[in-house]
Design a protein around this motif. Structure first.
Motif, PDB file in Angstrom:
ATOM      1  N   ALA A   1     -33.676 -12.750  31.094  1.00 29.71           N
ATOM      2  CA  ALA A   1     -35.055 -12.374  30.728  1.00 29.71           C
ATOM      3  C   ALA A   1     -35.601 -11.395  31.636  1.00 29.71           C
ATOM      4  O   ALA A   1     -36.325 -10.509  31.242  1.00 29.71           O
ATOM      5  CB  ALA A   1     -36.071 -13.731  30.870  1.00 29.71           C
ATOM      6  N   LEU A   2     -35.388 -11.524  32.938  1.00 32.28           N
ATOM      7  CA  LEU A   2     -35.961 -10.518  33.956  1.00 32.28           C
ATOM      8  C   LEU A   2     -35.410  -9.232  33.748  1.00 32.28           C
ATOM      9  O   LEU A   2     -35.842  -8.295  34.017  1.00 32.28           O
ATOM     10  CB  LEU A   2     -35.439 -11.031  35.292  1.00 32.28           C
ATOM     11  CG  LEU A   2     -36.483 -12.321  35.792  1.00 32.28           C
ATOM     12  CD1 LEU A   2     -35.924 -12.903  37.218  1.00 32.28           C
ATOM     13  CD2 LEU A   2     -37.699 -11.859  35.894  1.00 32.28           C
ATOM     14  N   ARG A   3     -33.776  -9.381  33.579  1.00 27.16           N
ATOM     15  CA  ARG A   3     -33.141  -7.869  33.430  1.00 27.16           C
ATOM     16  C   ARG A   3     -33.622  -7.188  32.048  1.00 27.16           C
ATOM     17  O   ARG A   3     -33.815  -6.124  32.239  1.00 27.16           O
ATOM     18  CB  ARG A   3     -31.667  -8.231  33.067  1.00 27.16           C
ATOM     19  CG  ARG A   3     -30.814  -8.637  34.227  1.00 27.16           C
ATOM     20  CD  ARG A   3     -29.498  -8.814  34.192  1.00 27.16           C
ATOM     21  NE  ARG A   3     -28.701  -7.847  33.640  1.00 27.16           N
ATOM     22  CZ  ARG A   3     -28.067  -6.719  34.408  1.00 27.16           C
ATOM     23  NH1 ARG A   3     -28.190  -7.047  35.600  1.00 27.16           N
ATOM     24  NH2 ARG A   3     -27.536  -5.937  33.520  1.00 27.16           N
TER      25      ARG A   3
ATOM     26  N   LEU B   1     -37.201  -6.076  33.094  1.00 28.26           N
ATOM     27  CA  LEU B   1     -37.515  -5.155  34.364  1.00 28.26           C
ATOM     28  C   LEU B   1     -36.630  -3.800  34.194  1.00 28.26           C
ATOM     29  O   LEU B   1     -36.498  -2.921  35.187  1.00 28.26           O
ATOM     30  CB  LEU B   1     -36.866  -5.834  35.765  1.00 28.26           C
ATOM     31  CG  LEU B   1     -38.017  -6.987  35.971  1.00 28.26           C
ATOM     32  CD1 LEU B   1     -37.386  -7.891  37.121  1.00 28.26           C
ATOM     33  CD2 LEU B   1     -39.278  -6.628  36.472  1.00 28.26           C
ATOM     34  N   ASP B   2     -35.789  -3.694  33.134  1.00 24.01           N
ATOM     35  CA  ASP B   2     -34.936  -2.522  33.017  1.00 24.01           C
ATOM     36  C   ASP B   2     -34.090  -2.130  34.272  1.00 24.01           C
ATOM     37  O   ASP B   2     -34.183  -1.067  34.535  1.00 24.01           O
ATOM     38  CB  ASP B   2     -35.764  -1.373  32.643  1.00 24.01           C
ATOM     39  CG  ASP B   2     -35.197   0.010  32.152  1.00 24.01           C
ATOM     40  OD1 ASP B   2     -33.999  -0.256  31.463  1.00 24.01           O
ATOM     41  OD2 ASP B   2     -35.599   0.703  32.338  1.00 24.01           O
ATOM     42  N   GLY B   3     -33.160  -3.226  34.602  1.00 19.46           N
ATOM     43  CA  GLY B   3     -32.383  -2.701  35.674  1.00 19.46           C
ATOM     44  C   GLY B   3     -32.720  -3.003  37.083  1.00 19.46           C
ATOM     45  O   GLY B   3     -32.140  -2.696  38.007  1.00 19.46           O
ATOM     46  N   ARG B   4     -34.283  -3.346  37.394  1.00 12.25           N
ATOM     47  CA  ARG B   4     -34.710  -3.535  38.586  1.00 12.25           C
ATOM     48  C   ARG B   4     -34.548  -5.011  39.045  1.00 12.25           C
ATOM     49  O   ARG B   4     -34.923  -5.032  40.388  1.00 12.25           O
ATOM     50  CB  ARG B   4     -36.239  -3.065  38.608  1.00 12.25           C
ATOM     51  CG  ARG B   4     -36.241  -1.631  38.095  1.00 12.25           C
ATOM     52  CD  ARG B   4     -37.868  -1.170  38.385  1.00 12.25           C
ATOM     53  NE  ARG B   4     -38.648  -1.629  37.023  1.00 12.25           N
ATOM     54  CZ  ARG B   4     -39.653  -2.614  37.142  1.00 12.25           C
ATOM     55  NH1 ARG B   4     -39.970  -3.113  38.201  1.00 12.25           N
ATOM     56  NH2 ARG B   4     -39.853  -2.816  35.881  1.00 12.25           N
TER      57      ARG B   4
ATOM     58  N   SER C   1     -39.113 -18.009  30.003  1.00 14.51           N
ATOM     59  CA  SER C   1     -40.406 -17.583  29.725  1.00 14.51           C
ATOM     60  C   SER C   1     -41.623 -17.383  30.803  1.00 14.51           C
ATOM     61  O   SER C   1     -42.210 -16.413  30.681  1.00 14.51           O
ATOM     62  CB  SER C   1     -41.093 -18.759  28.571  1.00 14.51           C
ATOM     63  OG  SER C   1     -41.447 -20.038  28.965  1.00 14.51           O
ATOM     64  N   GLN C   2     -41.309 -18.318  31.761  1.00 12.84           N
ATOM     65  CA  GLN C   2     -42.182 -18.153  33.070  1.00 12.84           C
ATOM     66  C   GLN C   2     -41.566 -16.658  33.626  1.00 12.84           C
ATOM     67  O   GLN C   2     -42.676 -15.843  34.207  1.00 12.84           O
ATOM     68  CB  GLN C   2     -42.244 -19.294  33.952  1.00 12.84           C
ATOM     69  CG  GLN C   2     -42.795 -19.022  35.283  1.00 12.84           C
ATOM     70  CD  GLN C   2     -42.041 -19.698  36.466  1.00 12.84           C
ATOM     71  OE1 GLN C   2     -40.766 -19.737  36.332  1.00 12.84           O
ATOM     72  NE2 GLN C   2     -42.696 -20.168  37.398  1.00 12.84           N
ATOM     73  N   ALA C   3     -40.420 -16.668  33.723  1.00 11.72           N
ATOM     74  CA  ALA C   3     -39.918 -15.543  34.589  1.00 11.72           C
ATOM     75  C   ALA C   3     -40.385 -13.946  33.790  1.00 11.72           C
ATOM     76  O   ALA C   3     -40.649 -13.289  34.334  1.00 11.72           O
ATOM     77  CB  ALA C   3     -38.423 -15.331  34.687  1.00 11.72           C
ATOM     78  N   ALA C   4     -40.092 -14.382  32.318  1.00  8.18           N
ATOM     79  CA  ALA C   4     -40.618 -12.985  31.823  1.00  8.18           C
ATOM     80  C   ALA C   4     -42.123 -12.724  31.896  1.00  8.18           C
ATOM     81  O   ALA C   4     -42.614 -11.664  32.070  1.00  8.18           O
ATOM     82  CB  ALA C   4     -40.492 -13.092  30.175  1.00  8.18           C
TER      83      ALA C   4
END
Length: 218
Positions: free
Chosen positions: A117-119, A122-125, A83-86
């Motif tokens: 969550a990051l993937r 961030l849509d692949g970034r 949740s923090q990462a998102a």
């Protein structure tokens, strides 16, 4: 395996085009120094600014978004759960790539949810993960002189091989680079022989990027 330079805000004058550098605005930098450095980074010529990877704290300082806007890659520091990462990912501008800098045992436990969550956000970034509580110069010693406890947040203690294995497994499962670090404490520069051995072991351990400091003691 490639090298990335680590620097503090006071080292910004040594930046140059083509020298990829992580600029610490989170871990060792004083908040006032970080704020001044963020403004300086945002004002750099585009050719130089593109080689800067700002290390961004999880708290949203007033300068956070401005410095991220000018970066091609940012490192998100002290990630601990999904949740923090998102929430942090929502602050990242849509053009910037991200390296996830994990801190402590909670981050290791939640490494896959953090990455997922990051993937998603961030849509692949998302390009890499970096476990920050391990200095590989210490970690790769035959007798590191200090035990590593997974719930501690001390960056100078050694991480056992299973920590590296865990990070490598998560990185490869998601097509990410594995980042490591060498001597970011600025106490004494490592001897050339010790540094060379750590590089060879890091390469054998499948690290893709090593962040290292060229600063000695003050």
């Amino acid at each position: 395996m490639r090298s990335v330079r680590w620097m503090l805000p006071e080292d910004l004058a040594t930046l140059g085009p083509g020298i990829v550098s992580v600029v610490d605005l989170s871990e060792y930098a004083h908040p006032l120094a970080a704020a001044r450095a963020a403004e300086a980074i945002a004002s750099l010529p585009e050719a130089t600014r593109g080689s800067v990877i700002p290390l961004l704290p999880p708290d949203e300082a007033p300068w956070w978004r401005r410095v991220a806007e000018g970066a091609q890659t940012v490192a998100l520091d002290r990630l601990r759960d999904a949740s923090q990462a998102a929430a942090l990912a929502d602050r990242v501008p849509p053009h910037a790539r991200v390296v996830a800098r994990l801190r402590g045992g909670a981050a290791l436990h939640h490494a896959e949810p953090i990455v997922e969550a990051l993937r998603d956000a961030l849509d692949g970034r998302l390009t890499g993960i970096w476990y920050a509580a391990a200095d590989l110069l210490v970690d790769f010693r035959d007798d590191p002189g200090a035990h590593y406890f997974v719930d501690l947040d001390e960056p100078r203690l050694a991480a056992p091989g299973w920590v590296r294995s865990r990070c490598l497994t998560v990185a490869r499962a998601h097509g990410l680079e594995l980042w490591g670090q060498l001597d970011l404490s600025f106490d004494d520069p490592p001897a050339a022989e010790e540094l060379g051995r750590a590089w060879r072991l890091a390469e054998a351990a499948a690290f893709d990027v090593l962040v290292e400091s060229d600063r000695g003691g003050d």
